[in-house]
Motif scaffolding. Structure first.
Motif, PDB file in Angstrom:
ATOM      1  N   LEU A 274       0.818  -1.209   0.000  1.00 14.67           N
ATOM      2  CA  LEU A 274       0.000   0.000   0.000  1.00 14.67           C
ATOM      3  C   LEU A 274       0.853   1.261   0.000  1.00 14.67           C
ATOM      4  O   LEU A 274       0.570   2.209  -0.734  1.00 14.67           O
ATOM      5  CB  LEU A 274      -0.929   0.005   1.220  1.00 14.67           C
ATOM      6  N   LEU A 275       1.925   1.294   0.780  1.00 17.69           N
ATOM      7  CA  LEU A 275       2.767   2.491   0.852  1.00 17.69           C
ATOM      8  C   LEU A 275       3.353   2.839  -0.509  1.00 17.69           C
ATOM      9  O   LEU A 275       3.370   3.998  -0.918  1.00 17.69           O
ATOM     10  CB  LEU A 275       3.876   2.294   1.886  1.00 17.69           C
ATOM     11  N   ARG A 276       3.802   1.842  -1.258  1.00 19.67           N
ATOM     12  CA  ARG A 276       4.367   2.109  -2.580  1.00 19.67           C
ATOM     13  C   ARG A 276       3.290   2.653  -3.520  1.00 19.67           C
ATOM     14  O   ARG A 276       3.535   3.560  -4.299  1.00 19.67           O
ATOM     15  CB  ARG A 276       4.997   0.843  -3.164  1.00 19.67           C
ATOM     16  N   ARG A 277       2.068   2.114  -3.418  1.00 18.03           N
ATOM     17  CA  ARG A 277       0.976   2.624  -4.250  1.00 18.03           C
ATOM     18  C   ARG A 277       0.648   4.068  -3.895  1.00 18.03           C
ATOM     19  O   ARG A 277       0.386   4.885  -4.765  1.00 18.03           O
ATOM     20  CB  ARG A 277      -0.272   1.755  -4.094  1.00 18.03           C
ATOM     21  N   LEU A 278       0.654   4.401  -2.589  1.00 15.05           N
ATOM     22  CA  LEU A 278       0.380   5.774  -2.189  1.00 15.05           C
ATOM     23  C   LEU A 278       1.466   6.722  -2.681  1.00 15.05           C
ATOM     24  O   LEU A 278       1.182   7.861  -3.051  1.00 15.05           O
ATOM     25  CB  LEU A 278       0.233   5.879  -0.674  1.00 15.05           C
ATOM     26  N   ASN A 279       2.714   6.267  -2.690  1.00 17.87           N
ATOM     27  CA  ASN A 279       3.807   7.112  -3.191  1.00 17.87           C
ATOM     28  C   ASN A 279       3.678   7.357  -4.686  1.00 17.87           C
ATOM     29  O   ASN A 279       4.227   8.317  -5.212  1.00 17.87           O
ATOM     30  CB  ASN A 279       5.168   6.489  -2.876  1.00 17.87           C
ATOM     31  N   GLN A 280       2.961   6.506  -5.395  1.00 18.42           N
ATOM     32  CA  GLN A 280       2.772   6.668  -6.831  1.00 18.42           C
ATOM     33  C   GLN A 280       1.483   7.408  -7.146  1.00 18.42           C
ATOM     34  O   GLN A 280       1.153   7.618  -8.305  1.00 18.42           O
ATOM     35  CB  GLN A 280       2.754   5.298  -7.514  1.00 18.42           C
ATOM     36  N   ALA A 281       0.751   7.829  -6.111  1.00 20.68           N
ATOM     37  CA  ALA A 281      -0.527   8.516  -6.311  1.00 20.68           C
ATOM     38  C   ALA A 281      -0.302   9.869  -6.968  1.00 20.68           C
ATOM     39  O   ALA A 281       0.756  10.473  -6.851  1.00 20.68           O
ATOM     40  CB  ALA A 281      -1.235   8.699  -4.973  1.00 20.68           C
ATOM     41  N   GLU A 282      -1.320  10.312  -7.677  1.00 19.69           N
ATOM     42  CA  GLU A 282      -1.290  11.633  -8.283  1.00 19.69           C
ATOM     43  C   GLU A 282      -2.548  12.380  -7.868  1.00 19.69           C
ATOM     44  O   GLU A 282      -3.600  11.784  -7.667  1.00 19.69           O
ATOM     45  CB  GLU A 282      -1.276  11.540  -9.811  1.00 19.69           C
ATOM     46  N   ILE A 283      -2.408  13.675  -7.774  1.00 21.55           N
ATOM     47  CA  ILE A 283      -3.549  14.545  -7.502  1.00 21.55           C
ATOM     48  C   ILE A 283      -3.863  15.250  -8.814  1.00 21.55           C
ATOM     49  O   ILE A 283      -3.019  15.943  -9.381  1.00 21.55           O
ATOM     50  CB  ILE A 283      -3.210  15.587  -6.412  1.00 21.55           C
ATOM     51  N   ARG A 284      -5.072  15.036  -9.316  1.00 21.40           N
ATOM     52  CA  ARG A 284      -5.454  15.624 -10.601  1.00 21.40           C
ATOM     53  C   ARG A 284      -6.359  16.831 -10.381  1.00 21.40           C
ATOM     54  O   ARG A 284      -7.361  16.749  -9.695  1.00 21.40           O
ATOM     55  CB  ARG A 284      -6.165  14.596 -11.468  1.00 21.40           C
ATOM     56  N   ASP A 285      -5.982  17.955 -10.975  1.00 24.66           N
ATOM     57  CA  ASP A 285      -6.772  19.185 -10.912  1.00 24.66           C
ATOM     58  C   ASP A 285      -7.949  19.041 -11.865  1.00 24.66           C
ATOM     59  O   ASP A 285      -7.760  18.851 -13.073  1.00 24.66           O
ATOM     60  CB  ASP A 285      -5.883  20.372 -11.304  1.00 24.66           C
ATOM     61  N   ARG A 286      -9.164  19.110 -11.335  1.00 27.29           N
ATOM     62  CA  ARG A 286     -10.352  18.938 -12.176  1.00 27.29           C
ATOM     63  C   ARG A 286     -10.490  20.036 -13.219  1.00 27.29           C
ATOM     64  O   ARG A 286     -11.030  19.810 -14.292  1.00 27.29           O
ATOM     65  CB  ARG A 286     -11.614  18.926 -11.328  1.00 27.29           C
ATOM     66  N   ASN A 287     -10.036  21.239 -12.905  1.00 21.92           N
ATOM     67  CA  ASN A 287     -10.182  22.357 -13.835  1.00 21.92           C
ATOM     68  C   ASN A 287      -9.206  22.269 -14.999  1.00 21.92           C
ATOM     69  O   ASN A 287      -9.576  22.444 -16.150  1.00 21.92           O
ATOM     70  CB  ASN A 287     -10.002  23.692 -13.116  1.00 21.92           C
ATOM     71  N   SER A 288      -7.940  21.996 -14.701  1.00 25.36           N
ATOM     72  CA  SER A 288      -6.927  21.989 -15.757  1.00 25.36           C
ATOM     73  C   SER A 288      -6.633  20.595 -16.295  1.00 25.36           C
ATOM     74  O   SER A 288      -6.068  20.461 -17.383  1.00 25.36           O
ATOM     75  CB  SER A 288      -5.620  22.603 -15.235  1.00 25.36           C
ATOM     76  N   GLY A 289      -6.963  19.556 -15.515  1.00 21.56           N
ATOM     77  CA  GLY A 289      -6.651  18.194 -15.923  1.00 21.56           C
ATOM     78  C   GLY A 289      -5.205  17.808 -15.651  1.00 21.56           C
ATOM     79  O   GLY A 289      -4.793  16.706 -15.940  1.00 21.56           O
TER      80      GLY A 289
END
Length: 140
Positions: free
Chosen positions: A3-18
């Motif tokens: 799980l920790l490795r998956r969380l480190n690979q997470a991305e936050i996507r801006d809904r407005n700009s994509g």
């Protein structure tokens, strides 16, 4: 995959700009909003597969938010509290105290800490004092 490795690979996507960003590029307020969204999503997923979580505890983070984001976060928490969930918030911001029904004020004293429940009038007085002191600072 752990799980920790998956969380480190997470991305936050801006809904407005994509545009996608790694979590470490977010501002303090954005990190708080992402953490709150993740906590609420995990609570919802848990409730779907097991017993509903009856409480949500948040410690600080609100000071990093601008006024609009603070209002939005508090509205989300109000909706959680209205859904038969206990929502407890620890904050130094009196604006947060103004937005909730029950406020336990904890103050440091020479003898240690003291705690007392505020009446709605005391809660409003606390928020008003913050507003006045803030306006006095701006006037200087």
């Amino acid at each position: 995959m752990p799980l920790l490795r998956r969380l480190n690979q997470a991305e936050i996507r801006d809904r407005n700009s994509g545009v996608a960003h790694p979590p470490n590029r977010l501002s303090g307020g954005e990190k708080f909003q992402a953490s709150l969204a993740l906590a609420l999503a995990l609570a919802e997923l848990h409730s779907r597969s097991g017993p509903a979580l009856g409480s949500l505890f948040l410690d600080e983070g609100f000071a990093a938010l601008d006024t609009t984001a603070l209002d939005s976060a508090l509205e989300v928490l109000r909706s959680q509290a209205n859904g038969n969930r206990l929502v407890m918030v620890i904050s130094h911001l009196h604006a947060v105290a103004e937005a909730v029904d029950d406020v336990l004020l904890v103050e440091r004293t020479p003898a240690g800490s003291s705690a007392r429940w505020l009446t709605p009038a005391q809660r409003d007085e606390l928020a008003q004092a913050d507003l006045v002191s803030g306006l006095q600072v701006l006037a200087r």
